[in-house]
Scaffold this motif. Structure first.
Motif, PDB file in Angstrom:
ATOM      1  N   THR A 113      21.057 -29.592 -11.980  1.00  0.00           N
ATOM      2  CA  THR A 113      22.293 -29.220 -10.953  1.00  0.00           C
ATOM      3  C   THR A 113      22.081 -28.618  -9.535  1.00  0.00           C
ATOM      4  O   THR A 113      22.671 -28.499  -8.663  1.00  0.00           O
ATOM      5  CB  THR A 113      23.236 -28.478 -11.567  1.00  0.00           C
ATOM      6  N   THR A 114      20.349 -28.525  -9.295  1.00  0.00           N
ATOM      7  CA  THR A 114      20.055 -27.794  -8.395  1.00  0.00           C
ATOM      8  C   THR A 114      20.136 -28.779  -7.151  1.00  0.00           C
ATOM      9  O   THR A 114      19.814 -29.806  -7.022  1.00  0.00           O
ATOM     10  CB  THR A 114      18.602 -27.203  -8.384  1.00  0.00           C
ATOM     11  N   ARG A 115      20.705 -28.357  -6.059  1.00  0.00           N
ATOM     12  CA  ARG A 115      20.774 -29.176  -4.646  1.00  0.00           C
ATOM     13  C   ARG A 115      20.011 -28.099  -3.558  1.00  0.00           C
ATOM     14  O   ARG A 115      20.391 -27.087  -3.385  1.00  0.00           O
ATOM     15  CB  ARG A 115      22.351 -29.350  -4.228  1.00  0.00           C
ATOM     16  N   ARG A 116      19.520 -28.742  -2.635  1.00  0.00           N
ATOM     17  CA  ARG A 116      19.143 -28.186  -1.451  1.00  0.00           C
ATOM     18  C   ARG A 116      20.084 -28.113  -0.532  1.00  0.00           C
ATOM     19  O   ARG A 116      21.008 -28.875  -0.171  1.00  0.00           O
ATOM     20  CB  ARG A 116      17.641 -28.914  -0.921  1.00  0.00           C
ATOM     21  N   VAL A 117      20.020 -26.914   0.148  1.00  0.00           N
ATOM     22  CA  VAL A 117      21.071 -26.453   1.384  1.00  0.00           C
ATOM     23  C   VAL A 117      20.369 -26.701   2.533  1.00  0.00           C
ATOM     24  O   VAL A 117      19.158 -26.349   2.667  1.00  0.00           O
ATOM     25  CB  VAL A 117      21.512 -25.095   0.979  1.00  0.00           C
ATOM     26  N   THR A 118      21.048 -27.129   3.560  1.00  0.00           N
ATOM     27  CA  THR A 118      20.434 -27.373   5.014  1.00  0.00           C
ATOM     28  C   THR A 118      21.403 -26.568   5.889  1.00  0.00           C
ATOM     29  O   THR A 118      22.592 -26.371   5.781  1.00  0.00           O
ATOM     30  CB  THR A 118      20.192 -28.842   5.299  1.00  0.00           C
ATOM     31  N   PHE A 119      20.799 -26.340   7.203  1.00  0.00           N
ATOM     32  CA  PHE A 119      21.366 -25.614   8.119  1.00  0.00           C
ATOM     33  C   PHE A 119      21.134 -26.628   9.505  1.00  0.00           C
ATOM     34  O   PHE A 119      20.110 -26.757  10.003  1.00  0.00           O
ATOM     35  CB  PHE A 119      21.035 -24.183   8.382  1.00  0.00           C
ATOM     36  N   ASN A 120      22.227 -27.271   9.993  1.00  0.00           N
ATOM     37  CA  ASN A 120      22.074 -28.060  11.359  1.00  0.00           C
ATOM     38  C   ASN A 120      20.980 -29.267  10.823  1.00  0.00           C
ATOM     39  O   ASN A 120      20.079 -29.507  11.643  1.00  0.00           O
ATOM     40  CB  ASN A 120      21.611 -27.403  12.359  1.00  0.00           C
ATOM     41  N   ARG A 121      20.987 -29.608   9.584  1.00  0.00           N
ATOM     42  CA  ARG A 121      20.093 -30.590   9.082  1.00  0.00           C
ATOM     43  C   ARG A 121      18.739 -30.319   8.929  1.00  0.00           C
ATOM     44  O   ARG A 121      17.917 -31.180   8.847  1.00  0.00           O
ATOM     45  CB  ARG A 121      20.217 -32.044  10.023  1.00  0.00           C
ATOM     46  N   ARG A 122      18.423 -28.871   9.046  1.00  0.00           N
ATOM     47  CA  ARG A 122      16.968 -28.463   8.813  1.00  0.00           C
ATOM     48  C   ARG A 122      17.103 -27.759   7.418  1.00  0.00           C
ATOM     49  O   ARG A 122      17.870 -26.763   7.098  1.00  0.00           O
ATOM     50  CB  ARG A 122      16.683 -27.596  10.169  1.00  0.00           C
ATOM     51  N   SER A 123      16.066 -27.534   6.945  1.00  0.00           N
ATOM     52  CA  SER A 123      16.056 -26.604   5.516  1.00  0.00           C
ATOM     53  C   SER A 123      15.707 -25.318   5.802  1.00  0.00           C
ATOM     54  O   SER A 123      16.118 -24.592   4.925  1.00  0.00           O
ATOM     55  CB  SER A 123      14.556 -27.107   4.897  1.00  0.00           C
ATOM     56  N   SER A 124      15.546 -24.745   6.882  1.00  0.00           N
ATOM     57  CA  SER A 124      15.453 -23.520   7.257  1.00  0.00           C
ATOM     58  C   SER A 124      16.342 -22.885   8.286  1.00  0.00           C
ATOM     59  O   SER A 124      16.925 -23.782   9.273  1.00  0.00           O
ATOM     60  CB  SER A 124      13.889 -23.034   7.622  1.00  0.00           C
ATOM     61  N   VAL A 125      16.513 -21.555   8.373  1.00  0.00           N
ATOM     62  CA  VAL A 125      17.294 -21.162   9.498  1.00  0.00           C
ATOM     63  C   VAL A 125      17.043 -19.845   9.879  1.00  0.00           C
ATOM     64  O   VAL A 125      16.361 -18.815   8.893  1.00  0.00           O
ATOM     65  CB  VAL A 125      18.763 -20.924   9.153  1.00  0.00           C
ATOM     66  N   ALA A 131      24.034 -11.546  13.622  1.00  0.00           N
ATOM     67  CA  ALA A 131      24.633 -12.855  13.433  1.00  0.00           C
ATOM     68  C   ALA A 131      25.011 -13.225  12.136  1.00  0.00           C
ATOM     69  O   ALA A 131      24.621 -12.739  11.047  1.00  0.00           O
ATOM     70  CB  ALA A 131      23.786 -13.867  14.218  1.00  0.00           C
ATOM     71  N   LEU A 132      25.814 -14.275  12.014  1.00  0.00           N
ATOM     72  CA  LEU A 132      25.913 -15.153  10.778  1.00  0.00           C
ATOM     73  C   LEU A 132      25.518 -16.329  10.911  1.00  0.00           C
ATOM     74  O   LEU A 132      25.588 -17.264  11.909  1.00  0.00           O
ATOM     75  CB  LEU A 132      27.611 -14.974  10.570  1.00  0.00           C
ATOM     76  N   ALA A 133      25.232 -17.079   9.723  1.00  0.00           N
ATOM     77  CA  ALA A 133      24.583 -18.390   9.668  1.00  0.00           C
ATOM     78  C   ALA A 133      25.476 -19.373   8.593  1.00  0.00           C
ATOM     79  O   ALA A 133      25.716 -18.632   7.591  1.00  0.00           O
ATOM     80  CB  ALA A 133      23.119 -18.545   9.263  1.00  0.00           C
ATOM     81  N   VAL A 134      26.079 -20.356   8.660  1.00  0.00           N
ATOM     82  CA  VAL A 134      26.780 -21.098   7.942  1.00  0.00           C
ATOM     83  C   VAL A 134      26.080 -22.632   7.788  1.00  0.00           C
ATOM     84  O   VAL A 134      25.547 -23.013   8.651  1.00  0.00           O
ATOM     85  CB  VAL A 134      28.360 -21.509   8.632  1.00  0.00           C
ATOM     86  N   SER A 135      25.965 -22.633   6.375  1.00  0.00           N
ATOM     87  CA  SER A 135      25.149 -23.820   6.196  1.00  0.00           C
ATOM     88  C   SER A 135      25.851 -25.308   6.407  1.00  0.00           C
ATOM     89  O   SER A 135      27.283 -25.184   6.644  1.00  0.00           O
ATOM     90  CB  SER A 135      24.836 -23.669   4.779  1.00  0.00           C
ATOM     91  N   ASP A 136      25.227 -26.392   6.331  1.00  0.00           N
ATOM     92  CA  ASP A 136      25.860 -27.572   6.386  1.00  0.00           C
ATOM     93  C   ASP A 136      26.737 -27.799   5.176  1.00  0.00           C
ATOM     94  O   ASP A 136      26.351 -27.259   4.007  1.00  0.00           O
ATOM     95  CB  ASP A 136      24.967 -28.849   6.511  1.00  0.00           C
TER      96      ASP A 136
END
Length: 415
Positions: A113-125, A131-136
């Motif tokens: 069930t594991t899925r990778r999460v991205t941020f603006n199509r990048r793996s890191s942020v 501030a706050l960061a919202v994933s894709d």
């Protein structure tokens, strides 16, 4: 239209305007809705990640942090929110995954069930200070009440002794050196009962949310670690049993106050962040003020002033929420006789009675939920019922939190 109905020991006074009701009813289209939140606050030294994951001014360097949360409503797609609201340096997140947990507070996830999460199509942020960061958005279907595991790896760590956390998680998190975000289990991990950085999960759903703003009585002091039996959890269970698509969003922290900063910013200071900035919210339930009374001096003038200031603070909160067409439900404050807040002169109890009288009779709230009536001892109304008292005469046990949840009329959350 104004009406009053009696449900057991709790009285709910409903006075919703047609405008606010219509707005709330229209918010059931498929859209982004928060399904889980935790109130960000500055982590106290005693609640920092244990050694070796905190070393001087470096936190979680080359370490995996695995956290489990129970979402409320389900949805087809999801997004994660990470907060650096109180960080003293940028928060450099290297990798994030999400998976289904095997059970609440577990270090193991369901295989496959594991899925990778991205941020603006990048793996890191790299999240700036404050501030706050919202994933894709991520295609990851969730059922209501699902336990979700979020694993975070920080290669470089956060270079500060000030970090953002939610100490009162009542849920076990796991820490392990190295990058293990895709591992099915974390054997040998260090455990800690706190959340760090993660502040919200959104889903796409035909639903609306109720934000609950409160203190330790809502954060769940006295509830079961990994049991998800705080009163907002139990309220969600009731709503789910009635097939009401309502997310219950717990924005509470132990020691929090309405008027002044304490453990976390005051309600007046955090209202925009914790209510108005949340996705898909249709209602506010306010249950806070006991710490304002309990930390003010136990004399007549001080308690008279704090009661008056609390009423003014409530009106500010109501006006600001109504400006966004959000109905506001007010809950009465619980008795604390025999606790460390009790005073021989009874001045704090007099302030509580003043505040509760106003909550019940002012007709400023769109509905009143009488939590005081639900758990006070009829033979000693200044005290909690012994059967719901966790033992400190201030906080509740799981039976007490169930009683609070049952005192909330679910009809308030009409879609």
């Amino acid at each position: 239209m104004r009406r009053r109905s009696l449900l057991g020991a709790a009285v709910a006074t409903v006075a919703m305007s047609g405008t606010r009701t219509a707005v709330a009813d229209s918010r059931t289209r498929s859209r982004r809705v928060n399904t889980w939140v935790s109130m960000p606050q500055l982590c106290e030294p005693a609640n920092m990640p244990p050694p070796p994951f905190t070393q001087d001014n470096l936190v979680l360097a080359d370490a995996t942090l695995r956290q489990t949360v129970r979402v409320t409503i389900g949805g087809r797609r999801m997004r994660l929110r990470f907060s650096n609201a109180f960080g003293g340096a940028n928060l450099p997140i290297t990798a994030v995954t999400v998976a289904l947990a095997t059970k609440p507070g577990s270090g193991a996830v369901e295989p496959g069930t594991t899925r990778r999460v991205t941020f603006n199509r990048r793996s890191s942020v790299d999240i700036p200070v404050g501030a706050l960061a919202v994933s894709d958005p991520l295609d990851f279907a969730l059922k209501p009440g699902t336990n979700v595991t979020v694993s975070v790896y920080l290669a470089d760590g956060q270079a500060s002794s000030s970090i953002t956390a939610h100490p009162g998680s009542r849920t076990t998190s796991h820490l392990l050196a190295g990058n293990h975000v895709e591992a099915d289990d974390l054997p040998g991990a260090t455990t800690t009962d706190h959340w760090y950085f993660l502040s919200g999960i959104e889903v796409v759903a035909e639903a609306s949310g109720v934000v609950v703003i409160g203190d330790s009585l809502t954060d769940g002091r006295g509830s079961t670690t990994n049991g998800n039996d705080r009163w907002p959890d139990r309220l969600f269970d009731r709503l789910q049993a009635e097939r009401r698509p309502v997310a219950v969003l717990n924005q509470a922290a132990g020691g929090n106050r309405v008027l002044h900063d304490g453990l976390g910013p005051s309600v007046l200071a955090r209202l925009d962040r914790d209510l108005l900035a949340q996705s898909g919210v249709a209602w506010l339930l306010l249950f806070e003020g006991i710490n304002d009374i309990g930390t003010a001096a136990p004399d007549e003038s001080s308690q008279k002033k704090v009661a008056e200031d609390l009423l003014a603070g409530y009106e500010q909160i109501i006006d600001r929420a109504h400006a966004h067409d959000l109905p506001v439900f007010g809950a009465t404050l619980l008795p604390f006789g025999g606790s460390f807040y009790d005073d021989p002169g009874g001045f704090r109890e007099a302030a509580r009675q003043t505040v509760n009288r106003w909550i019940r009779t002012s007709r400023r709230f769109d509905a009143v939920i009488d939590f005081d009536a639900a758990v006070r001892d009829p033979a000693a109304p200044r005290q909690l019922l012994p059967a719901v008292d966790v033992g400190d005469h201030l906080h509740l046990n799981p039976a007490g939190y169930r009683a609070l949840a049952e005192a909330v009329p679910t009809r308030l959350f009409r879609q």
